[in-house]
Enzyme design. Sequence first.
Site, PDB file in Angstrom:
ATOM      1  N   ARG A  89      13.523  -0.609  20.230  1.00 50.93           N
ATOM      2  CA  ARG A  89      13.749  -2.058  20.186  1.00 50.93           C
ATOM      3  C   ARG A  89      13.253  -2.596  18.842  1.00 50.93           C
ATOM      4  O   ARG A  89      12.148  -2.260  18.423  1.00 50.93           O
ATOM      5  CB  ARG A  89      12.985  -2.736  21.326  1.00 50.93           C
TER       6      ARG A  89
ATOM      7  N   GLY B 205       0.837  -1.194   0.000  1.00 52.37           N
ATOM      8  CA  GLY B 205       0.000   0.000   0.000  1.00 52.37           C
ATOM      9  C   GLY B 205       0.875   1.247   0.000  1.00 52.37           C
ATOM     10  O   GLY B 205       0.721   2.123  -0.807  1.00 52.37           O
TER      11      GLY B 205
ATOM     12  N   GLY C 110       2.294  -6.330   4.596  1.00 49.60           N
ATOM     13  CA  GLY C 110       3.618  -6.817   4.232  1.00 49.60           C
ATOM     14  C   GLY C 110       4.653  -6.418   5.268  1.00 49.60           C
ATOM     15  O   GLY C 110       5.831  -6.736   5.158  1.00 49.60           O
ATOM     16  N   THR C 111       4.172  -5.733   6.302  1.00 47.21           N
ATOM     17  CA  THR C 111       5.056  -5.255   7.356  1.00 47.21           C
ATOM     18  C   THR C 111       5.482  -6.363   8.303  1.00 47.21           C
ATOM     19  O   THR C 111       6.491  -6.238   8.985  1.00 47.21           O
ATOM     20  CB  THR C 111       4.309  -4.215   8.197  1.00 47.21           C
TER      21      THR C 111
ATOM     22  N   GLY D 192       8.481   3.129  15.187  1.00 45.39           N
ATOM     23  CA  GLY D 192       8.067   2.646  13.870  1.00 45.39           C
ATOM     24  C   GLY D 192       9.239   2.570  12.904  1.00 45.39           C
ATOM     25  O   GLY D 192      10.170   3.367  12.974  1.00 45.39           O
TER      26      GLY D 192
ATOM     27  N   PRO E  93      13.698  -8.989  14.198  1.00 48.21           N
ATOM     28  CA  PRO E  93      14.813  -8.645  13.316  1.00 48.21           C
ATOM     29  C   PRO E  93      14.623  -9.130  11.875  1.00 48.21           C
ATOM     30  O   PRO E  93      15.087  -8.492  10.939  1.00 48.21           O
ATOM     31  CB  PRO E  93      16.009  -9.342  13.973  1.00 48.21           C
TER      32      PRO E  93
ATOM     33  N   GLU F  91       8.783   3.554   7.532  1.00 47.78           N
ATOM     34  CA  GLU F  91       9.034   4.670   6.625  1.00 47.78           C
ATOM     35  C   GLU F  91      10.459   5.206   6.673  1.00 47.78           C
ATOM     36  O   GLU F  91      10.952   5.766   5.699  1.00 47.78           O
ATOM     37  CB  GLU F  91       8.007   5.773   6.916  1.00 47.78           C
TER      38      GLU F  91
END
Lengths: 172, 705
Positions: free
Chosen positions: B594, B241, B476-477, B668, B598, B671
């Site tokens: 944090r 998206g 997809g995150t 976050g 990973p 981005e």
Amino acid sequence: MNADITLTVDGRERSLTVDPRTTLLDALREHLGVTSPKKGCDHGQCGSCTVLLDGRRTLICLALAVAHDGAVVVTADGLGRGDELHPVAEAFLDADAYQCGYCTPGQICSAVGVLDEAADGWPSAVTPDLAADEVVLDRHEIAERMSGNLCRCGAYAHIVDAVSAVGNGAVR
Amino acid sequence: MTTTDLVPARAMGTPRRRTEGPAKVTGTARYAAEYAVARPLHLHPILATVPRGRVTAIHTTAAEALDGVVAVLTTRDAEALADTADREFAVLQDDEIGFRGQYVAAVLADTSETARHGADLVRVTYDEDPFRARLDPDSGELYAPDSVNPAFATDSVIGDVSSALRDAPVTVDATYRTAMTHNNPMEPHASIVVWEPAGTGGRFTIFDSTQGVSATRRNVATVFGLDPGDVDVISPHVGGGFGSKGNMHANVVLACLAARRVPGRPVTYALTRQQMFSLVGYRTPTVQHVRLGASPDGRLTGLVHDVVEQTSRIKEFAEQTATYSRSVYAAPHRRTTHRLDPLDVPVPSWMRAPGECPGSFAAEVAMDELATACGLDPVELRIRNEPDADPESGKPFSSRHLVECLRRGVERFGWSRRDPTPRARLVDGWWTGTGVAAAAYPANRAPGSGATVRFHAPAAGGEEHWDVEIAAADIGTGARTVLGQIAADALDVDVDTVEVTVGDTAVPAATVAGGSSGTTNWGTAVVDAAQRFREKFGADPSDGDEADGTTPETDAAEHYAMSAFGAHFVEVAVHADTGEIRVPRMLGVFAAGRILNPTTARSQLLGGMTMGLSMALHEDSVMDPRSGHVVNHDLANYHIASCADVGEIDVEWIDEVDPHVNPMGSKGIGEIGIVGAAAAVANAAHHATGVRVRSVPITVDAFLG
Ligand code: FES
Ligand code: FES
């Protein structure tokens, strides 16, 4: 004007009636409910619809279904054996070579095609020796050969890792 | 109290494969248009071919006569919507055309081929009005919006920047441009909609490709005058998206209008790639004037970042482009402004890191120019301008490790061996060079998410398991996977016993996946639900016990400036004869709290950097000012980075746990990878060739002649 055709899709024989304008991609997705191949552009520009068509990686948004009566189609869903994933699919999981997953079935079919083509000695635009019998799939070769499959999530680095891990001809 | 009690990390911080991995690699994960529904109808729209004016006639007879066409919807006969305050959603409501590519009609047919054929047979005529479709920084129509996305001040002024610039011994004064770009997620926007009338109302079931089912539910309910509870939205898998599926767009309204024409029958509408260039948002082009004043040792005394960008006349979107410059570098005197040029063009919207992405391009190239002007290493320049506190608000940072990112990158990249002279390395016909840029992205947090945690006692011989339900989005995150890790740690149970449901309005409402805030908002709600569960049921719950949680309000933002930071190091090669530009090496080092998973974090950061590379070298939506049309509206002509464009690319993060943003200690990461990446490429290109490129995409012509 419609035509009756038969396809073998992931090992199953399927008969259907198609409009002559129906692409092989729409025949699978809209008529047979086989949605493993994705539609990212419908114009042969993105690679999302890649399957193995009669053994070769093919963009089936550019193939008309009526022209492929009797064809054998293997999608990413049909690559494995039973519940066992295909080694390329496993490698994609290991390398986290995907994010949203929309380009992924096409990437995996394409990668299987790449491994076959390299084993057959097909050169690419970056192959140093065009006459060599076998191509060594280094990262450069893999990236070049996988460039018909766009990934907007930008998983390319991991896709190359995954294909490298499977290696040259390992999945014949 | 502003420090959150941190959840002890066990599953969090440990690499974990995506829960839905096997379904994605086989292609059996279902995306919006792929649900098996009975007797679907296919929709194909007709788009306006003029950028401004009105429809004078729509001829539908030929389409209606076509075998298989079920209905033709037009501006002349579409039902009146309950709420059209948002003009983007006023689909087929009148004959006015606000941009080329707007919906004017749609054909519903029993096959996709027939729908498209029918759409071809619809004839529309227009009265054309004069229009403007090219961003003009000198336009007489420029105006200051009330605020910029989402709610930042339009301008900011601190001190006396004019005097500071006048008196500065070293100055940079340059204009930078970023192109109009389109999100182009690989899965086109798509919906299957069913309308089932009941009594005076009815119910929508919508399989949609969205970054937020709860927001889609609310928007559809508003537009159609329904109770939100009468709109079900289902979206477990989303094919990307990057912001375009964050705000609902007109396509969903059109599909819903069509579904109401054929009660009980599913309507499928997947946009073509071409339609995505006018209907689902894009990143506005920008013209950015940056002025820097500094002492000879590189310390900034004044900083100005003035932005002009476009919006659509029918609906304002004001990208927060200059906000990047409000928080990254210290300078006693400073100003940022935003002005909009209202055009007769499609509505711009969110695209990955709106604001920070284009703003960092100008700001970080300007810093490189300042380094050159001062004869300083660009890393050192940035370190010298590191602020003690947020330069505008004066608040302390909750955590800020930009300098550590730069230093780690210097080490990893081999930066200290760098000869600063531009155009000094010609290797096999390629000018080579390296560049650096910083990155920053705010650690956003918003209320409005709920979560449910439910316990299932082990069946005979089985294992206990836990349901975690929240209407979050996994675009997809890796959200589904990471929420399971968070829940496991908050409950102190084995992560393999947790099953997470997202992307469905049947579970507690949640915020959209946007502003890199998903994990913070949703994870905090999950932690709250888990803690309430333990408070209620203790360590020994019974089968079926459940508890709900929400994202509690926090006043951390009143006390702290909270952002993630990073540094990009890039190597560029420019062919001496052809000007071809390649990027053989990229490194990103990030400080983003944090890192919860990973495995998926690495992918997200690499993905952001790859999209930054794509912005630097390829992406350019070419608007024809004579027609208001993006002429390169497909993936053959709108280039995005492909596999072979990416060379060696690596990502690293430094240990950071932020106790103020959320109880996981995270920030976050969706981005920040794109922020600054294009600037690093441009800076490296300058080091390689001596040519200063101040616009993206960077194409061969910049280096020739
Ligand atoms: S859908 Fe076939 S190449 Fe894009
Ligand atoms: S994984 Fe999302 S497009 Fe490739």
